[in-house]
Write an enzyme that holds these catalytic residues in place. Structure first.
Site, PDB file in Angstrom:
ATOM      1  N   LYS A 146      30.390  55.277  25.339  1.00  0.00           N
ATOM      2  CA  LYS A 146      30.683  53.902  25.914  1.00  0.00           C
ATOM      3  C   LYS A 146      30.111  53.116  26.124  1.00  0.00           C
ATOM      4  O   LYS A 146      29.528  53.686  27.581  1.00  0.00           O
ATOM      5  CB  LYS A 146      31.950  54.054  26.138  1.00  0.00           C
ATOM      6  CG  LYS A 146      32.878  52.533  26.131  1.00  0.00           C
ATOM      7  CD  LYS A 146      33.921  52.122  27.100  1.00  0.00           C
ATOM      8  CE  LYS A 146      34.643  52.020  28.201  1.00  0.00           C
ATOM      9  NZ  LYS A 146      35.333  51.604  28.604  1.00  0.00           N
ATOM     10  N   ARG A 200      43.298  51.667  28.836  1.00  0.00           N
ATOM     11  CA  ARG A 200      43.209  53.224  28.924  1.00  0.00           C
ATOM     12  C   ARG A 200      43.461  53.238  30.975  1.00  0.00           C
ATOM     13  O   ARG A 200      43.449  53.640  31.342  1.00  0.00           O
ATOM     14  CB  ARG A 200      42.831  53.872  28.806  1.00  0.00           C
ATOM     15  CG  ARG A 200      40.780  53.458  28.672  1.00  0.00           C
ATOM     16  CD  ARG A 200      40.054  53.899  30.235  1.00  0.00           C
ATOM     17  NE  ARG A 200      38.355  54.015  30.408  1.00  0.00           N
ATOM     18  CZ  ARG A 200      37.935  53.191  30.995  1.00  0.00           C
ATOM     19  NH1 ARG A 200      38.506  52.711  32.527  1.00  0.00           N
ATOM     20  NH2 ARG A 200      36.766  52.874  31.297  1.00  0.00           N
ATOM     21  N   ASP A 257      45.650  34.705  42.121  1.00  0.00           N
ATOM     22  CA  ASP A 257      44.146  35.114  41.812  1.00  0.00           C
ATOM     23  C   ASP A 257      43.656  33.244  42.759  1.00  0.00           C
ATOM     24  O   ASP A 257      44.268  32.738  42.894  1.00  0.00           O
ATOM     25  CB  ASP A 257      44.508  34.716  39.846  1.00  0.00           C
ATOM     26  CG  ASP A 257      42.713  34.962  39.741  1.00  0.00           C
ATOM     27  OD1 ASP A 257      42.507  35.852  39.015  1.00  0.00           O
ATOM     28  OD2 ASP A 257      42.548  33.988  40.124  1.00  0.00           O
ATOM     29  N   VAL A 258      42.441  33.908  43.226  1.00  0.00           N
ATOM     30  CA  VAL A 258      41.645  33.020  43.611  1.00  0.00           C
ATOM     31  C   VAL A 258      41.434  31.465  42.434  1.00  0.00           C
ATOM     32  O   VAL A 258      41.738  30.264  42.435  1.00  0.00           O
ATOM     33  CB  VAL A 258      40.600  33.144  43.817  1.00  0.00           C
ATOM     34  CG1 VAL A 258      40.750  34.067  45.194  1.00  0.00           C
ATOM     35  CG2 VAL A 258      39.736  33.576  43.320  1.00  0.00           C
ATOM     36  N   GLY A 316      39.531  46.691  40.778  1.00  0.00           N
ATOM     37  CA  GLY A 316      37.988  46.160  41.011  1.00  0.00           C
ATOM     38  C   GLY A 316      36.902  46.609  41.192  1.00  0.00           C
ATOM     39  O   GLY A 316      35.484  46.191  40.778  1.00  0.00           O
ATOM     40  N   ALA A 317      37.499  47.830  41.920  1.00  0.00           N
ATOM     41  CA  ALA A 317      35.402  48.381  42.514  1.00  0.00           C
ATOM     42  C   ALA A 317      34.986  49.204  41.665  1.00  0.00           C
ATOM     43  O   ALA A 317      35.459  50.266  41.387  1.00  0.00           O
ATOM     44  CB  ALA A 317      35.765  48.657  43.618  1.00  0.00           C
ATOM     45  N   ASP A 318      33.945  48.544  41.250  1.00  0.00           N
ATOM     46  CA  ASP A 318      33.612  49.498  40.732  1.00  0.00           C
ATOM     47  C   ASP A 318      31.687  49.845  40.692  1.00  0.00           C
ATOM     48  O   ASP A 318      30.740  49.794  39.101  1.00  0.00           O
ATOM     49  CB  ASP A 318      33.253  49.262  38.587  1.00  0.00           C
ATOM     50  CG  ASP A 318      33.813  48.256  38.496  1.00  0.00           C
ATOM     51  OD1 ASP A 318      33.257  47.135  39.221  1.00  0.00           O
ATOM     52  OD2 ASP A 318      34.357  47.738  37.403  1.00  0.00           O
TER      53      ASP A 318
END
Lengths: 347, 347
Positions: free
Chosen positions: A75, A119, A168-169, A235-237
């Site tokens: 991917k 996924r 959300d901001v 979110g942390a990636d």
């Protein structure tokens, strides 16, 4: 012949099969794949990529996965946070190439933008199903972009979600969220970013799926919460990204989707390696054992795993074959004289 | 919209433009790109890949290259030596995906099987043009598979090749070589593998482009040769592969296409790092200086560089646009609500 499925074809497959049925099938197939996961038969090198600040902040990564002797999927996934506002494109766009490991031929290419969101949702559903208490009804969502939709949808397939608390901001994004998830028919309360403390305190399950920038986290301030809170941290990636406060991580059972990657890019960056909990495959394989953690604080650290993409691509290609959707293109071709590079010029 | 060019489309582009003109344009464009090469503006991570013995011996690699702010190309390339005999497919098959670094969108996908052979030839032509004596007329070829054709063709564009001495462990392959290169109209003498000593002794320029297996080399036995011999060593592209004897490498000026990769995979594995000569970009940038090496033994260590693939893909896409060849597919699509993964389902 290679099967090519553009975004429109992928949508047509999902429409033909039914969105909810596709998501349920993906949750089931990914669960089965994890239950049968054999680390000797699967190779998923750490993903790598280009990141840059010019012409816009962006990241393009490649995520290869091989089921030995069976299939190879690579991917390529872009993360370009200016896409929605400046270009009308999703932040995350992806394509998956599938190869035949016998010949190296490209056998399929598909847009994986929707699949990536599905996924990621399916993985959270699987982790939530093991780790969240059965009676979980309040789902908190911090970060209401595209990923949030599939998080909420997938989790609502494994828990009877009765209330959504969302934040959300970006006001416009949070206001649009109820419309985007209207098909779920769940009462949705918007929590101002100043009220994240309440959101944390009220949630049975929490999903953080923000675009927090490197060094700008955490997004959540530590505070009171139910002892049984289960968090899916999406979110942390990337090195330096963080959504959850370290103090919360320190008292939680943190389960990485894939430990090595999470230690490099996920919330697990701030967890001592020795203190990490079971990974996603272990959660599924020893489900009964890990369900005992349902009454304690748990975190699923989801960085996104190439194996999930391989399973998702295979499901979609199977469905595309069933519904006869997609295009057959002769991308690569046999050569009457395989030693003659110019043979194809005579065709 | 993405431009998709299958093997047949690539062949059609090359036919429309003319094979020789395409090769000349590629040699020129790659030469210009190398002359203007700015290491700060180009990122080519070391290639990585899957290698396996089951179901057949094979290798599938990804080779990413980014011209910062301009273009990203990722070539996936398979090396499956049983392809020709068992499947009527080339040993090396490749596809290149081109991305827009502003959005991460896939903008082109093309079969890169012919392009890989052409760019490998073009790189050898460039190195040969700098390092071989102007009067070189005898070209030796060891290994007469697909890559040999473009080696001979490209080198004949920069030197007045008058005689070909060719050898291969496979009789059928070496016999077919004269037919495959008949368009070059050069007298071709087949040298039995027992006569490689003579081939080495007689060649002004030598190309080794075998499928030597890991640990089975070297293919060439050291011996007498012209003091000005220039060797293009193509076959070594994996740890443990070796075509040239270490003693020959030790007395040669060895010029890697890209030093770090050659030290890992090429003939340069057996050369002390401090003894490596200029790389391909340096050869071109300081051409006048390096032409002084024309009377001595030189080796171009060609492992294949992702930058060459990027340049080749760009040339082919430009030509495809000129001749209006290829297919426009909507692989990825804008989304009216980029925060709604399910938006495309409503189309």
């Amino acid at each position: 012949m290679a099967k090519v499925l553009g975004a429109g074809d992928v949508a047509a497959v999902v429409r033909a099969h039914g969105l909810e049925r596709t998501l349920d099938d993906l949750i089931e197939r990914l669960g089965d794949a994890l239950a049968g996961f054999d680390p000797d038969a699967l190779v998923t090198p750490l993903r790598d990529g280009f990141h840059y600040d010019h012409p816009q902040v962006g990241l393009l990564e490649w995520m290869p996965a091989m089921e030995v002797g069976r299939s190879i999927a690579i991917k390529t996934v872009g993360y370009h946070p200016a896409n929605p506002t400046r270009r009308g494109l999703p932040t995350i766009m992806a394509t998956t190439s599938v190869f035949d490991p016998t010949t190296g031929a490209l056998v399929a290419l598909l847009d994986a933008t929707l699949l990536t969101a599905l996924r990621t949702g399916a993985a959270s559903a699987i982790a939530t199903d093991v780790l969240a208490r059965p009676g979980a009804v309040v789902l908190g969502v911090v970060g209401c972009g595209l990923q949030a939709v599939t998080q909420v949808h997938a989790i609502s397939r494994v828990r009877r979600v009765e209330t959504l608390l969302v934040s959300d901001v970006d006001d416009a994004v949070v206001k649009g969220f109820a419309r985007r998830t209207a098909f779920l028919d769940r009462p949705t309360t918007i929590v101002p970013t100043g009220g994240l403390e309440d959101l944390l305190a009220s949630s049975d399950v929490l999903c953080t799926c923000t675009s927090v920038e490197v060094g700008a986290g955490p997004v959540i301030v530590d505070g009171a919460h139910h002892p049984w809170l289960h968090v899916n941290a999406i979110g942390a990636d990337f090195p330096g990204k963080q959504e959850l406060p370290t103090s919360l991580l320190e008292r939680a059972l943190v389960c990485p989707d894939v430990a090595e990657q999470c230690r490099a890019e996920g919330e697990s960056q701030r967890v001592d390696a020795g203190c990490l909990g079971p990974d996603l495959a272990a959660l599924v394989k020893e489900r009964n054992r890990h369900e005992r953690s349902r009454d304690q604080l748990t975190v699923f650290d989801s960085t996104g795993w190439a194996f999930e993409d391989l399973v998702a691509a295979e499901l979609l290609l199977d469905l595309a074959a069933t519904y006869r959707i997609g295009r057959d293109l002769e991308l690569q071709a046999p050569n009457p004289d395989p030693y003659d590079p110019y043979g194809p010029l005579l065709w």
